[in-house]
Design a protein around this motif. Structure first.
Motif, PDB file in Angstrom:
ATOM      1  N   ARG A 141       0.943  -1.229   0.102  1.00  0.00           N
ATOM      2  CA  ARG A 141      -0.046   0.214   0.140  1.00  0.00           C
ATOM      3  C   ARG A 141       0.888   1.132  -0.051  1.00  0.00           C
ATOM      4  NH1 ARG A 141      -3.768   2.120   5.000  1.00  0.00           N
ATOM      5  NH2 ARG A 141      -4.902   3.868   3.934  1.00  0.00           N
ATOM      6  N   GLY A 142       0.881   2.050  -1.121  1.00  0.00           N
ATOM      7  CA  GLY A 142       1.648   3.190  -1.214  1.00  0.00           C
ATOM      8  C   GLY A 142       1.136   4.394   0.018  1.00  0.00           C
ATOM      9  N   THR A 143       2.173   5.479  -0.082  1.00  0.00           N
ATOM     10  CA  THR A 143       1.562   6.361   0.881  1.00  0.00           C
ATOM     11  C   THR A 143       0.798   7.518   0.456  1.00  0.00           C
ATOM     12  OG1 THR A 143       3.636   7.597  -0.249  1.00  0.00           O
ATOM     13  CG2 THR A 143       4.083   6.355   1.916  1.00  0.00           C
ATOM     14  N   LYS A 144       0.421   7.110  -0.825  1.00  0.00           N
ATOM     15  CA  LYS A 144      -0.751   8.043  -1.508  1.00  0.00           C
ATOM     16  C   LYS A 144      -2.069   7.230  -1.810  1.00  0.00           C
ATOM     17  CE  LYS A 144       2.486  11.039  -4.142  1.00  0.00           C
ATOM     18  NZ  LYS A 144       2.862  11.669  -5.363  1.00  0.00           N
ATOM     19  N   GLY A 145      -1.847   6.058  -1.358  1.00  0.00           N
ATOM     20  CA  GLY A 145      -3.399   5.349  -1.083  1.00  0.00           C
ATOM     21  C   GLY A 145      -3.459   4.077  -2.024  1.00  0.00           C
ATOM     22  N   ALA A 146      -2.391   4.268  -3.277  1.00  0.00           N
ATOM     23  CA  ALA A 146      -2.645   3.141  -4.302  1.00  0.00           C
ATOM     24  C   ALA A 146      -2.056   1.799  -3.553  1.00  0.00           C
ATOM     25  CB  ALA A 146      -1.987   3.445  -5.437  1.00  0.00           C
TER      26      ALA A 146
END
Length: 262
Positions: free
Chosen positions: A116-121
């Protein structure tokens, strides 16, 4: 005291040697050093290195450069609310993949990291053994977004001969920081991760020897060539360590004599 661990993969075709100073002893000519409690950051680095090592060993034993590396991505409307939901998505998809392998009389081996990326992806990186139409199977099994799949050897960002880069890539987590060109570290790009492998990939314990001294150079064994050498300083003990991988030379092709009928 120097210790050497020898790991053998694929019935001895690949050998990995780890050499390191025993932390209970001082360097040559020096007194035994007093143990220091490692810091939280040092322990994190050691644990990350151990996880990458186990991943690399499973790659060396069960996978080859012709196997499949890929990514399952999520379309925005299908993004999971949490890691539990993402794990459920993976489990449903991998059951479909396993069933397709079974239909073809093949056993499935897999390694995956849900990120899970820091931008929500969200996305899922995977390594699976190639059976001929693996990319098609992976694509049909994933209903939440896109599928990217390629042979391991054709992906330069993760390929090197001893699988060190691939193992590091597959085990990265929310603490992993990429190094910039100027030597500084970027901020972590991941918020959370979940790494796992299929259960059908056991590893044998290494053979351990004690050496009298640290050798400055390493030489390949007869019939082997050195694939890669990695050296560094253990962040906890402060001593040198070395890891090198050897592989057997390819067996010479047997000469085929054609018999002519008269």
């Amino acid at each position: 005291m120097v210790k050497r661990k020898e790991y053998r993969f694929r019935k001895g075709k690949i050998v990995e040697i780890q050499e390191f100073h025993d932390g209970n002893y001082g360097a040559p000519g020096k007194k035994r050093i007093k143990k220091k409690k490692p810091t939280e950051e040092q322990m994190r680095l050691v644990n990350a290195d151990n996880k990458a090592r186990r991943c690399r060993h499973k790659l060396l034993e069960y996978f080859s450069t012709g196997d499949c590396f890929g990514t399952w991505t999520y379309s925005q409307q299908n993004r999971p609310p949490d890691m539990k939901a993402a794990l459920s998505d993976f489990q449903k998809a991998i059951r479909i993949v396993r069933a397709e392998y079974k239909k073809r009389g093949k056993e499935l081996f897999w390694i995956r990291n849900i990120e899970r990326g820091t931008k929500g992806a969200w996305h899922i990186h995977f390594v699976v053994n190639e059976i001929g139409d693996t990319a098609s199977i992976m694509q049909k099994a994933w209903k939440k977004g896109g599928t990217y799949a390629v042979e391991i050897k054709n992906e330069p960002k993760i390929f090197d001969e001893d699988f060190s880069k691939l193992a590091s890539y597959m085990t990265k987590d929310e603490h992993t920081k990429k190094e910039k060109k100027d030597g500084t570290l970027e901020k972590p790009r991941l918020k959370e991760t979940s790494y796992n492998t299929s259960r059908n990939m056991p590893l044998k314990k290494p053979h351990v020897d004690e050496l009298l001294r640290w050798k400055n150079e390493v030489k390949p064994r007869k019939g082997y060539y050195i694939v890669a050498i990695h050296e560094g300083i253990n962040p906890v003990t402060g001593f040198k360590y070395r890891r090198y991988t050897m592989a057997k030379f390819p067996e010479p092709k047997k000469k085929v004599t054609l018999k002519r009928r008269i």
